[in-house]
Design a protein around this motif. Structure first.
Motif, mmCIF file in Angstrom:
data_model
loop_
_atom_site.group_PDB
_atom_site.id
_atom_site.type_symbol
_atom_site.label_atom_id
_atom_site.label_comp_id
_atom_site.label_asym_id
_atom_site.label_seq_id
_atom_site.Cartn_x
_atom_site.Cartn_y
_atom_site.Cartn_z
ATOM 1 N N MET A 32 0.832 -1.202 0.000
ATOM 2 C CA MET A 32 0.000 0.000 0.000
ATOM 3 C C MET A 32 0.870 1.256 0.000
ATOM 4 O O MET A 32 0.638 2.197 -0.764
ATOM 5 C CB MET A 32 -0.905 -0.002 1.232
ATOM 6 C CG MET A 32 -1.788 1.223 1.363
ATOM 7 S SD MET A 32 -2.804 1.156 2.859
ATOM 8 C CE MET A 32 -1.536 1.250 4.144
ATOM 9 N N PHE A 33 1.908 1.260 0.846
ATOM 10 C CA PHE A 33 2.800 2.420 0.897
ATOM 11 C C PHE A 33 3.575 2.565 -0.407
ATOM 12 O O PHE A 33 3.787 3.669 -0.903
ATOM 13 C CB PHE A 33 3.765 2.297 2.074
ATOM 14 C CG PHE A 33 3.093 2.311 3.426
ATOM 15 C CD1 PHE A 33 1.909 3.003 3.621
ATOM 16 C CD2 PHE A 33 3.648 1.617 4.495
ATOM 17 C CE1 PHE A 33 1.284 3.008 4.857
ATOM 18 C CE2 PHE A 33 3.032 1.633 5.742
ATOM 19 C CZ PHE A 33 1.845 2.323 5.934
ATOM 20 N N ALA A 34 4.027 1.434 -0.978
ATOM 21 C CA ALA A 34 4.781 1.485 -2.237
ATOM 22 C C ALA A 34 3.926 2.071 -3.362
ATOM 23 O O ALA A 34 4.415 2.841 -4.193
ATOM 24 C CB ALA A 34 5.282 0.092 -2.609
ATOM 25 N N CYS A 35 2.644 1.726 -3.402
ATOM 26 C CA CYS A 35 1.750 2.272 -4.437
ATOM 27 C C CYS A 35 1.589 3.772 -4.279
ATOM 28 O O CYS A 35 1.557 4.509 -5.283
ATOM 29 C CB CYS A 35 0.388 1.589 -4.356
ATOM 30 S SG CYS A 35 0.373 -0.109 -4.960
ATOM 31 N N GLN A 36 1.521 4.254 -3.053
ATOM 32 C CA GLN A 36 1.387 5.689 -2.827
ATOM 33 C C GLN A 36 2.659 6.427 -3.242
ATOM 34 O O GLN A 36 2.597 7.527 -3.794
ATOM 35 C CB GLN A 36 1.056 5.954 -1.364
ATOM 36 C CG GLN A 36 -0.351 5.496 -0.978
ATOM 37 C CD GLN A 36 -0.623 5.614 0.500
ATOM 38 O OE1 GLN A 36 0.192 5.184 1.333
ATOM 39 N NE2 GLN A 36 -1.768 6.170 0.865
ATOM 40 N N VAL A 37 3.807 5.820 -2.985
ATOM 41 C CA VAL A 37 5.075 6.433 -3.389
ATOM 42 C C VAL A 37 5.161 6.505 -4.908
ATOM 43 O O VAL A 37 5.556 7.533 -5.478
ATOM 44 C CB VAL A 37 6.260 5.633 -2.810
ATOM 45 C CG1 VAL A 37 7.567 6.093 -3.427
ATOM 46 C CG2 VAL A 37 6.322 5.786 -1.296
ATOM 47 N N LYS A 38 4.797 5.420 -5.591
ATOM 48 C CA LYS A 38 4.857 5.403 -7.058
ATOM 49 C C LYS A 38 3.925 6.445 -7.665
ATOM 50 O O LYS A 38 4.222 7.025 -8.707
ATOM 51 C CB LYS A 38 4.487 4.012 -7.578
ATOM 52 C CG LYS A 38 5.550 2.950 -7.349
ATOM 53 C CD LYS A 38 5.090 1.614 -7.922
ATOM 54 C CE LYS A 38 6.146 0.538 -7.753
ATOM 55 N NZ LYS A 38 5.703 -0.765 -8.307
ATOM 56 N N ALA A 39 2.780 6.682 -7.014
ATOM 57 C CA ALA A 39 1.788 7.606 -7.570
ATOM 58 C C ALA A 39 2.280 9.049 -7.589
ATOM 59 O O ALA A 39 1.846 9.843 -8.428
ATOM 60 C CB ALA A 39 0.490 7.506 -6.781
ATOM 61 N N VAL A 40 3.195 9.405 -6.676
ATOM 62 C CA VAL A 40 3.620 10.813 -6.586
ATOM 63 C C VAL A 40 4.993 11.061 -7.197
ATOM 64 O O VAL A 40 5.411 12.212 -7.293
ATOM 65 C CB VAL A 40 3.630 11.286 -5.120
ATOM 66 C CG1 VAL A 40 2.248 11.150 -4.504
ATOM 67 C CG2 VAL A 40 4.647 10.503 -4.282
ATOM 68 N N ARG A 41 5.710 10.018 -7.616
ATOM 69 C CA ARG A 41 7.035 10.270 -8.162
ATOM 70 C C ARG A 41 6.936 10.762 -9.605
ATOM 71 O O ARG A 41 5.915 10.591 -10.268
ATOM 72 C CB ARG A 41 7.915 9.026 -8.064
ATOM 73 C CG ARG A 41 7.538 7.863 -8.947
ATOM 74 C CD ARG A 41 8.444 6.677 -8.641
ATOM 75 N NE ARG A 41 8.183 5.552 -9.518
ATOM 76 C CZ ARG A 41 8.797 4.377 -9.397
ATOM 77 N NH1 ARG A 41 9.688 4.191 -8.432
ATOM 78 N NH2 ARG A 41 8.527 3.382 -10.220
ATOM 79 N N SER A 42 7.992 11.391 -10.065
ATOM 80 C CA SER A 42 7.989 12.018 -11.377
ATOM 81 C C SER A 42 7.917 10.970 -12.489
ATOM 82 O O SER A 42 8.149 9.785 -12.268
ATOM 83 C CB SER A 42 9.242 12.875 -11.554
ATOM 84 O OG SER A 42 10.407 12.092 -11.403
ATOM 85 N N ARG A 43 7.621 11.449 -13.694
ATOM 86 C CA ARG A 43 7.493 10.569 -14.846
ATOM 87 C C ARG A 43 8.810 9.819 -15.094
ATOM 88 O O ARG A 43 9.880 10.440 -15.072
ATOM 89 C CB ARG A 43 7.123 11.397 -16.081
ATOM 90 C CG ARG A 43 6.856 10.584 -17.335
ATOM 91 C CD ARG A 43 6.526 11.522 -18.497
ATOM 92 N NE ARG A 43 6.290 10.783 -19.725
ATOM 93 C CZ ARG A 43 5.122 10.297 -20.091
ATOM 94 N NH1 ARG A 43 4.070 10.473 -19.299
ATOM 95 N NH2 ARG A 43 4.965 9.652 -21.226
ATOM 96 N N PRO A 44 8.772 8.503 -15.322
ATOM 97 C CA PRO A 44 10.020 7.752 -15.535
ATOM 98 C C PRO A 44 10.707 8.163 -16.823
ATOM 99 O O PRO A 44 10.091 8.715 -17.737
ATOM 100 C CB PRO A 44 9.554 6.296 -15.589
ATOM 101 C CG PRO A 44 8.125 6.370 -16.014
ATOM 102 C CD PRO A 44 7.584 7.627 -15.404
ATOM 103 N N GLY A 45 12.013 7.884 -16.893
ATOM 104 C CA GLY A 45 12.793 8.204 -18.074
ATOM 105 C C GLY A 45 12.450 7.293 -19.237
ATOM 106 O O GLY A 45 11.672 6.339 -19.121
#
Length: 211
Positions: A32-45
């Motif tokens: 659950m925490f990992a999904c929240q982190v992925k949702a707010v990180r910048s667009r991947p390269g």
């Protein structure tokens, strides 16, 4: 820190739990925490650096496939028994379910990569660059193996590498700021912001979990 280190730190603060309880918390709330982190990180390269790492699971060797972008951000991992074309193709397809088609792929000279790439239509026009594994040229992917090795030693081996590392990677990188490209003031400000967002996610009571 190891799970036993966390057990001792909590004991110092008057909280009595076993390290197995800490492990259960990681399994229960980590995704659950990992999904929240992925949702707010910048667009991947647009460049994928792919590499493999051998790990042991219950005494048997497995291959951990890892992909990072050109900024060193971990994109995904996949644990498999083999290091062949079928395993590489499965990893490519898993990546394409979560990310757009890359502009470029960087791998070592393992022949499974081009063989698998030829069977994935979405990657037909993608530039593929090979580097010598012995030269340590693919540093973006190889550097991301180091935290995995440290965790493997601290935890005295993995019980479930796929589940743990799928959650551990995004959460670790939420706090792993590029300090060498930032001033001390900028680093402190960004770290405070990320800690604040982490506290918002973790303090809130998850749905359906009783106090």
């Amino acid at each position: 820190m190891s799970l036993r280190d966390i057990e001792e730190l909590l004991l110092e603060r008057g909280v009595v739990v076993s390290y197995e309880s800490v492990r259960n918390w990681c399994d229960r709330f980590g995704a659950m925490f990992a999904c929240q982190v992925k949702a707010v990180r910048s667009r991947p390269g647009t460049t994928w650096h792919l590499d493999e790492l051998f790990v042991k699971l219950r005494g048997k060797p497995y291959v951990l496939w890892r992909a990072v972008d050109e900024h060193g951000v971990e994109l995904d991992v996949l644990l498999q028994k083999r290091r062949d074309k079928t395993a590489a193709r499965r990893f490519f397809r898993k990546m394409l379910r979560s990310y757009p088609v890359p502009r470029k792929i960087v791998t070592d000279q393992l022949r499974s990569y081009p063989a698998a790439r030829s069977e994935v239509p979405q990657l037909a026009g993608v530039k593929h660059i090979f580097v010598k594994a012995s030269a340590r040229v693919n540093n973006r992917a190889e550097n991301n193996h180091q935290p995995t090795r440290r965790r493997e030693r601290q935890m005295q081996g993995f019980r479930d590498p796929q589940r743990f590392l799928s959650n551990f990677g995004p959460i670790r990188q939420h706090f792993a700021l590029p300090r060498h490209r930032m001033s001390a003031g900028d680093h402190r400000a960004q770290l405070r912001a990320r800690l604040a967002s982490w506290f918002r996610w973790t303090v809130a009571e998850p749905t359906g979990v009783a106090r």
